[in-house]
Scaffold this motif. Structure first.
Motif, PDB file in Angstrom:
ATOM      1  N   GLU A 402       0.801  -1.223   0.000  1.00 40.12           N
ATOM      2  CA  GLU A 402       0.000   0.000   0.000  1.00 40.12           C
ATOM      3  C   GLU A 402       0.835   1.274   0.000  1.00 40.12           C
ATOM      4  O   GLU A 402       0.357   2.321  -0.447  1.00 40.12           O
ATOM      5  CB  GLU A 402      -0.937   0.006   1.214  1.00 40.12           C
ATOM      6  CG  GLU A 402      -2.043  -1.041   1.144  1.00 40.12           C
ATOM      7  CD  GLU A 402      -2.851  -1.136   2.431  1.00 40.12           C
ATOM      8  OE1 GLU A 402      -3.935  -1.741   2.401  1.00 40.12           O
ATOM      9  OE2 GLU A 402      -2.394  -0.600   3.468  1.00 40.12           O
ATOM     10  N   SER A 403       2.086   1.204   0.497  1.00 39.23           N
ATOM     11  CA  SER A 403       2.836   2.455   0.691  1.00 39.23           C
ATOM     12  C   SER A 403       4.246   2.483   0.112  1.00 39.23           C
ATOM     13  O   SER A 403       4.884   3.529   0.120  1.00 39.23           O
ATOM     14  CB  SER A 403       2.925   2.756   2.201  1.00 39.23           C
ATOM     15  OG  SER A 403       3.652   1.735   2.871  1.00 39.23           O
ATOM     16  N   ALA A 404       4.749   1.363  -0.392  1.00 41.70           N
ATOM     17  CA  ALA A 404       6.098   1.344  -0.955  1.00 41.70           C
ATOM     18  C   ALA A 404       6.143   2.187  -2.231  1.00 41.70           C
ATOM     19  O   ALA A 404       5.109   2.427  -2.870  1.00 41.70           O
ATOM     20  CB  ALA A 404       6.525  -0.089  -1.254  1.00 41.70           C
ATOM     21  N   PRO A 405       7.325   2.666  -2.633  1.00 41.76           N
ATOM     22  CA  PRO A 405       7.442   3.416  -3.890  1.00 41.76           C
ATOM     23  C   PRO A 405       6.858   2.632  -5.065  1.00 41.76           C
ATOM     24  O   PRO A 405       6.965   1.403  -5.124  1.00 41.76           O
ATOM     25  CB  PRO A 405       8.963   3.590  -4.050  1.00 41.76           C
ATOM     26  CG  PRO A 405       9.487   3.548  -2.655  1.00 41.76           C
ATOM     27  CD  PRO A 405       8.619   2.561  -1.929  1.00 41.76           C
ATOM     28  N   ARG A 406       6.250   3.346  -5.992  1.00 41.16           N
ATOM     29  CA  ARG A 406       5.541   2.688  -7.094  1.00 41.16           C
ATOM     30  C   ARG A 406       6.471   1.777  -7.891  1.00 41.16           C
ATOM     31  O   ARG A 406       6.069   0.684  -8.308  1.00 41.16           O
ATOM     32  CB  ARG A 406       4.918   3.744  -8.013  1.00 41.16           C
ATOM     33  CG  ARG A 406       4.130   3.156  -9.176  1.00 41.16           C
ATOM     34  CD  ARG A 406       3.038   2.203  -8.695  1.00 41.16           C
ATOM     35  NE  ARG A 406       2.642   1.251  -9.734  1.00 41.16           N
ATOM     36  CZ  ARG A 406       1.999   0.129  -9.503  1.00 41.16           C
ATOM     37  NH1 ARG A 406       1.673  -0.225  -8.267  1.00 41.16           N
ATOM     38  NH2 ARG A 406       1.665  -0.675 -10.502  1.00 41.16           N
TER      39      ARG A 406
END
Length: 509
Positions: A402-406
Motif C-alpha cells: 500500500e505504501s512502498a514506492p511505485r
C-alpha cells in the motif's frame, strides 16, 4: 531439512489480562502451529521492558518479563483469587497493549501472589535461586533501588547506590530485603511458567527461536553492576552510544543510545560475560537469533549527547576472536545471525567464517531504495539462511504494497506475477508462498501476514516511540481453516516436520 515457522511475540497473543501471557492462549497458539505443520515459533526478547516498552531495551539481559506471567495460572496454583485481578483496568482495546495500565496494576497483583508464595515456598524455590545466583540477586536489588528512586535511571541515584560494590550491595540488599525477595520470587514465577510452555512446544516438535539483542540498555542492571564491560568514563557516563548511520530509509540514521562495549576488556577476560550470556540464552530457547550481527565486525559509535546518528564513526569489533570462543561452548545449529543493514565484505566474511545462517528479507528484494536488493531475491537465498517476508521492524506485506514506492511495487508485481484482480489476501499468500518456495533451509512468516493485516498491526517503526510493540491478535483468529491452508502450503514446499522412520521391533524370543 526444510522447515517453516511463525514469528509471533508473546505480547501479541490474545487474552483478557492486557497483554499476551504464558497462559492458555499461548498453549492454544502452539496447538495451532502443530495443526499448521509448523516446526518453529519465533519470539522477540522475553526480558523486562523499560522506557519505551521495547524488548530491545531491557532492565536486564537475563531476567524474564513479569507482564508475561499468566494470572489465571497463578490462581490455579492458589496464589491469587480471580477477584483480585479480573475487574482491574488492563486497557480499553483487546487489539492493543496499554503499557500504562500494566505498569499501574500488574505489580500490585504480583505482590499478592508473591506474599502467598513466600509463606509456603515450593520445594524447588531455593534451587532456582542457587541456579541463577550469578545474575538474580543483582537484578532484584537493582529493581528495588529503582522503586526506591521513583523509577529514575541509576545514573541519577546517590553515590552510595550508584557506585556498585560488594560492601554496598550487601548492606542495601538487607535494607530492602522485602523488595529484593519480591523481585526474586517474580522471576521464579516467570521461569516456572516459561519452562512448562517451552516443554509443551518442544514435545509437539516445535522449536522456539529467541532473540539476543547485541546491546543492553544504559539504564540496566548490566551497566550498573558491571560498568567495566562498557565504554563509560570515570563518572560512569557513556563516551559514545550505539546506532546506525543514515541510509535510504532514514536520513538521520538511528540513534539507539545503548552503551558500547569495551571490547579490549572483554578480550582480556576471554569474553567470559558474552559466553555466559550466549550459553544462558541457548538454554532458555532452542535457537538464538543474534540481533545486529554486523556490530561484531565493526560497530557505529555516536558521540554521547548527539541528537542524531549523522556524526558517528565505524570502529572495529571483536570479529572471529569472540566466535572462536563461542564455538567451543555452544553446540552447532544453535545460532542465527541477523546480518541485515549496511553490509561490507568483512561482515560477509565473518558470517561465512562462523557458519551461522544469515537472514533474508523478501520485502528488501523489491525496494528501489536498497542497493543490495538483488541478494534478497528468493532464487539467490543460500540453503544456510533464514528467510522472512519481514521482521518486527518491517511493514506488513499488505502495508508494504500500500505504501512502498511505485517502482518497487511494480517490480514485485511483475516478479511475483500478481495481476490487478488479486486481492490483498491473494498478494499476501503469493508473497509467502514465494518465500516458502525459496532454497532457504528455514522460512518464517509473521502472524500479521498470515492474518493479512495492514500497518496498524506493525510491531515497530525504528527511531520512533509511543505506538510500538502494542499490537495484539484478537481471540479466535488462528482458525482451523487457516491452519489447514498453511499446512497445505508447508507440505507443498517440502517444509513439513519429518517424522522419524518406524523401525519394527524384533520379536521377543
Amino acid at each position: 531439512m526444510r522447515r517453516n515457522g511463525v514469528l509471533m511475540h508473546l505480547s501479541s497473543l490474545p487474552g483478557s489480562q492486557g497483554i499476551g501471557s504464558m497462559g492458555r492462549e499461548a498453549y492454544d497458539f502452539v496447538n495451532f502451529l502443530e495443526k499448521a505443520g509448523q516446526s518453529v515459533w519465533q519470539l522477540l526478547p522475553v526480558v523486562p521492558t523499560s522506557y519505551g516498552d521495547s524488548p530491545y531495551a531491557s532492565f536486564s539481559t537475563f531476567a524474564g518479563n513479569p507482564y508475561f506471567i499468566d494470572l489465571d495460572m497463578l490462581a490455579e496454583d492458589g496464589l491469587l483469587e480471580k477477584s483480585e485481578y479480573e475487574d482491574l483496568d488492563w486497557g480499553a482495546s483487546p487489539e492493543s497493549v496499554d503499557y500504562g495500565a500494566l505498569y499501574r496494576n500488574r505489580t500490585k497483583v504480583l505482590r499478592k501472589a508473591v506474599s502467598r508464595l513466600l509463606k509456603n515456598k515450593p520445594d524447588d524455590y531455593y534451587e532456582f535461586l542457587e541456579e541463577n545466583y550469578d545474575w538474580l540477586p543483582d537484578y532484584a536489588l537493582f529493581m528495588a533501588l529503582k522503586d526506591k528512586n521513583g523509577g529514575k535511571s541509576w545514573l541519577e541515584w546517590n553515590d552510595d547506590e550508584k557506585n556498585y560494590g560488594s560492601e554496598a550491595v550487601t548492606r542495601l540488599a538487607e535494607k530492602y530485603r522485602e523488595d529484593v525477595d519480591f523481585y526474586e520470587a517474580v522471576q521464579y514465577l516467570f521461569f516456572k511458567q516459561w519452562k512448562d510452555l517451552r516443554k509443551y512446544a518442544n514435545d509437539k516438535g516445535i522449536d522456539i527461536i529467541g532473540d539476543l539483542p547485541i546491546y543492553v540498555a544504559l539504564d540496566s542492571v548490566d551497566a550498573w553492576s558491571h560498568p567495566e564491560l562498557f565504554q563509560l568514563d570515570a563518572d560512569r557516563t557513556p563516551v559514545a552510544v550505539a546506532g546506525c548511520p543514515p541510509d535510504g530509509f532514514s536520513a538521520d540514521g538511528q540513534l539507539w543510545g545503548n552503551p558500547l562495549y569495551d571490547w579490549d576488556y572483554h578480550k582480556k577476560t576471554g569474553y567470559d560475560w558474552w559466553l555466559r550470556r550466549i550459553q544462558y540464552l541457548t538454554k532458555l530457547y532452542n535457537i538464538v537469533r543474534i540481533d545486529h550481527f554486523r556490530g561484531f565486525d565493526s560497530y557505529y559509535a555516536i558521540p554521547y549527547g548527539a541528537t542524531t546518528a549523522k556524526n558517528g564513526e565505524w570502529k572495529k569489533g571483536p570479529g572471529m576472536d569472540l566466535f572462536n570462543k563461542v564455538s567451543k561452548h555452544v553446540p552447532e545449529g544453535k545460532i542465527i545471525a541477523e546480518d541485515l543493514g549496511f553490509l561490507t565484505d568483512s561482515v560477509r566474511k565473518l558470517l561465512k567464517d562462523t557458519g551461522y545462517p544469515g537472514m533474508k528479507i523478501l520485502q528488501f528484494a523489491f525496494d528501489s531504495r536498497d542497493g543490495n536488493s538483488n541478494e534478497y531475491l528468493p532464487f539467490n537465498y543460500p540453503v544456510n539462511s533464514v528467510a522472512y517476508t519481514g521482521t518486527h521492524d518491517n511493514q506488513t506485506v499488505k502495508g508494504w504494497f500500500e505504501s512502498a514506492p511505485r517502482d518497487s511495487v511494480k517490480f514485485a508485481e511483475e516478479y511475483l506475477r500478481i495481476d490487478g484482480e488479486d486481492s490483498d489476501e491473494d498478494r499476501n499468500w503469493i508473497m509467502m508462498r514465494e518465500l516458502m518456495a525459496s532454497p532457504a533451509g528455514l522460512s518464517i512468516l509473521t502472524a500479521q501476514d498470515l492474518l493479512c493485516l495492514g500497518d496498524e498491526s506493525r510491531m515497530n517503526t525504528p527511531s520512533t516511540v509511543g505506538s510500538n510493540w502494542t499490537w495484539r491478535a484478537l481471540p479466535g483468529v488462528f482458525t482451523d481453516e487457516l491452519a489447514q491452508k498453511l499446512r497445505d502450503y508447508t507440505k507443498m514446499y517440502g517444509r513439513l516436520p519429518q517424522k522419524p522412520k518406524c523401525v519394527p521391533c524384533e520379536s521377543a524370543e
